[in-house]
Design a protein around this motif. Structure first.
Motif, short mmCIF file in Angstrom:
data_model
loop_
_atom_site.label_atom_id
_atom_site.label_comp_id
_atom_site.label_asym_id
_atom_site.label_seq_id
_atom_site.Cartn_x
_atom_site.Cartn_y
_atom_site.Cartn_z
N ASP A 43 -12.64 24.54 -23.97
CA ASP A 43 -12.30 24.41 -25.39
C ASP A 43 -13.22 23.47 -26.15
N PHE A 44 -14.10 22.77 -25.46
CA PHE A 44 -14.99 21.82 -26.12
C PHE A 44 -16.00 22.55 -26.97
N ARG A 45 -16.22 22.03 -28.17
CA ARG A 45 -17.20 22.64 -29.08
C ARG A 45 -18.38 21.70 -29.27
N GLU A 46 -19.52 22.28 -29.34
CA GLU A 46 -20.78 21.52 -29.46
C GLU A 46 -20.78 20.63 -30.71
N GLU A 47 -20.16 21.10 -31.80
CA GLU A 47 -20.16 20.33 -33.05
C GLU A 47 -19.27 19.08 -32.97
N TRP A 48 -18.55 18.92 -31.88
CA TRP A 48 -17.71 17.73 -31.72
C TRP A 48 -18.46 16.54 -31.13
N ARG A 49 -19.72 16.74 -30.76
CA ARG A 49 -20.48 15.64 -30.17
C ARG A 49 -20.58 14.47 -31.12
N PRO A 50 -20.57 13.25 -30.56
CA PRO A 50 -20.74 12.06 -31.43
C PRO A 50 -22.10 12.04 -32.09
N GLY A 77 -11.84 6.65 -42.74
CA GLY A 77 -11.93 8.05 -42.34
C GLY A 77 -13.14 8.33 -41.48
N ARG A 78 -14.27 7.71 -41.83
CA ARG A 78 -15.49 7.90 -41.04
C ARG A 78 -15.32 7.31 -39.64
N ILE A 79 -14.71 6.16 -39.54
CA ILE A 79 -14.48 5.53 -38.23
C ILE A 79 -13.54 6.40 -37.39
N ALA A 80 -12.47 6.90 -38.00
CA ALA A 80 -11.53 7.75 -37.27
C ALA A 80 -12.22 9.00 -36.75
N GLU A 81 -13.09 9.60 -37.58
CA GLU A 81 -13.81 10.79 -37.13
C GLU A 81 -14.75 10.46 -35.98
N GLN A 82 -15.43 9.34 -36.05
CA GLN A 82 -16.33 8.94 -34.97
C GLN A 82 -15.54 8.66 -33.69
N GLN A 83 -14.40 8.00 -33.82
CA GLN A 83 -13.56 7.75 -32.65
C GLN A 83 -13.10 9.06 -32.02
N LEU A 84 -12.72 10.02 -32.86
CA LEU A 84 -12.30 11.32 -32.36
C LEU A 84 -13.43 12.00 -31.60
N ARG A 85 -14.63 11.95 -32.14
CA ARG A 85 -15.78 12.57 -31.47
C ARG A 85 -16.07 11.90 -30.12
#
Length: 93
Positions: free
Chosen positions: A86-93, A67-75
């Motif tokens: 539509d980009f949000r600042e909290e999505w940064r890696p 799950g952590r890897i998937a979230e990092q890949q998404l970021r």
């Protein structure tokens, strides 16, 4: 993310088409080179969508390292679209 990936595919199609039909003839680019570049650009955009759908999305929200890897890949994938409205600042890696 899906909307951005779909946009990327459409942009790749459009720009590849433009390169082949307009850019190559006016810039003296061999048509084979223009076609290859257009194909690579579209393939890369389609590969990003496949990566997201098959190896990121199914594992988002799962526990543990997966799950952590998937979230990092998404970021990381989302960061390619920084600057989009539509980009949000909290999505940064």
């Amino acid at each position: 993310m899906r909307a951005r990936l779909s946009d990327d595919i459409e942009h790749a199609r459009w720009s590849g088409n433009a390169l082949i039909t307009h850019g190559a003839p006016t810039m003296n680019i061999p048509i084979e080179v223009a076609e290859r570049r257009a194909h690579l650009q579209l393939s890369a955009a389609e590969a990003q969508r496949t990566l997201f759908e098959e190896t990121v999305f199914p594992y988002l929200g799962t526990a543990g390292p997966t799950g952590r890897i998937a979230e990092q890949q998404l970021r990381i994938m989302a960061s390619m679209h920084e600057g989009h409205e539509d980009f949000r600042e909290e999505w940064r890696p």
